[in-house]
Design an enzyme around this catalytic site. Structure first.
Site: not given
Ligand code: DAT
Ligand code: MG
Length: 140
Positions: A51, A117
């Protein structure tokens, strides 16, 4: 469009609640084939690397903590337009905003513990697959 591959994780909140079979049923019903799969317990370092794109975000520490707190199931999914298709099947990141019938709508607990994911683009899919699987572990 040709067959495409995407990388998937069934997250700790899903393995803890014994939801991997139910989630896999949704994946397969959507026409995606599970061509590689294994259960792993991510180290903190592996979760941080995975991540890394989010390392400046306020939720990064909690995200790494959650991803390394219990086993996950990592997968390679194959199908027509697999990257976008899986994102549709997953539903929105925030389960409150996810469409009815999606994995996150049915199973996610909250924004952080959102069960799955899926890669967001061809480049990230290739990178994520290579991080977790050797070529001979993927059997299409
Ligand atoms: P996705 O998993 O839909 O691709 P992302 O890549 O924006 O979403 O974020 C990765 C992960 O991080 C997501 O599955 C959960 C966590 N996350 C994202 N935004 C968050 C937030 N605002 N508060 C808490 N966790 C969050
Ligand atoms: Mg993502």
């Amino acid at each position: 469009m040709a067959l495409e591959r995407t990388f998937s994780i069934l997250k700790p909140d899903a393995t803890r609640r014994n939801l991997t079979g139910l989630i896999n049923a949704k994946i397969e019903a959507a026409g995606l084939r599970i061509v590689a799969q294994k259960r792993v317990h991510m180290t903190r370092a592996q979760a941080e690397t995975f991540y890394a794109v989010h390392k400046e975000r306020p939720f990064f520490g909690e995200l790494v903590e959650q991803m390394s707190a219990a086993p996950v199931v990592v997968q390679v999914l194959e199908g027509e337009n697999a990257i976008l298709r899986y994102r549709e099947v997953m539903g929105a990141t925030n389960p409150e905003k996810a469409d009815a019938g999606t994995i996150r709508k049915e199973y996610a607990l909250n924004m952080g513990e959102n069960s799955v994911h899926g890669s967001d683009a061809p480049e990230t899919a290739a990178q994520e697959i290579a991080q977790w699987f050797a070529g001979n572990e993927i059997v299409g």
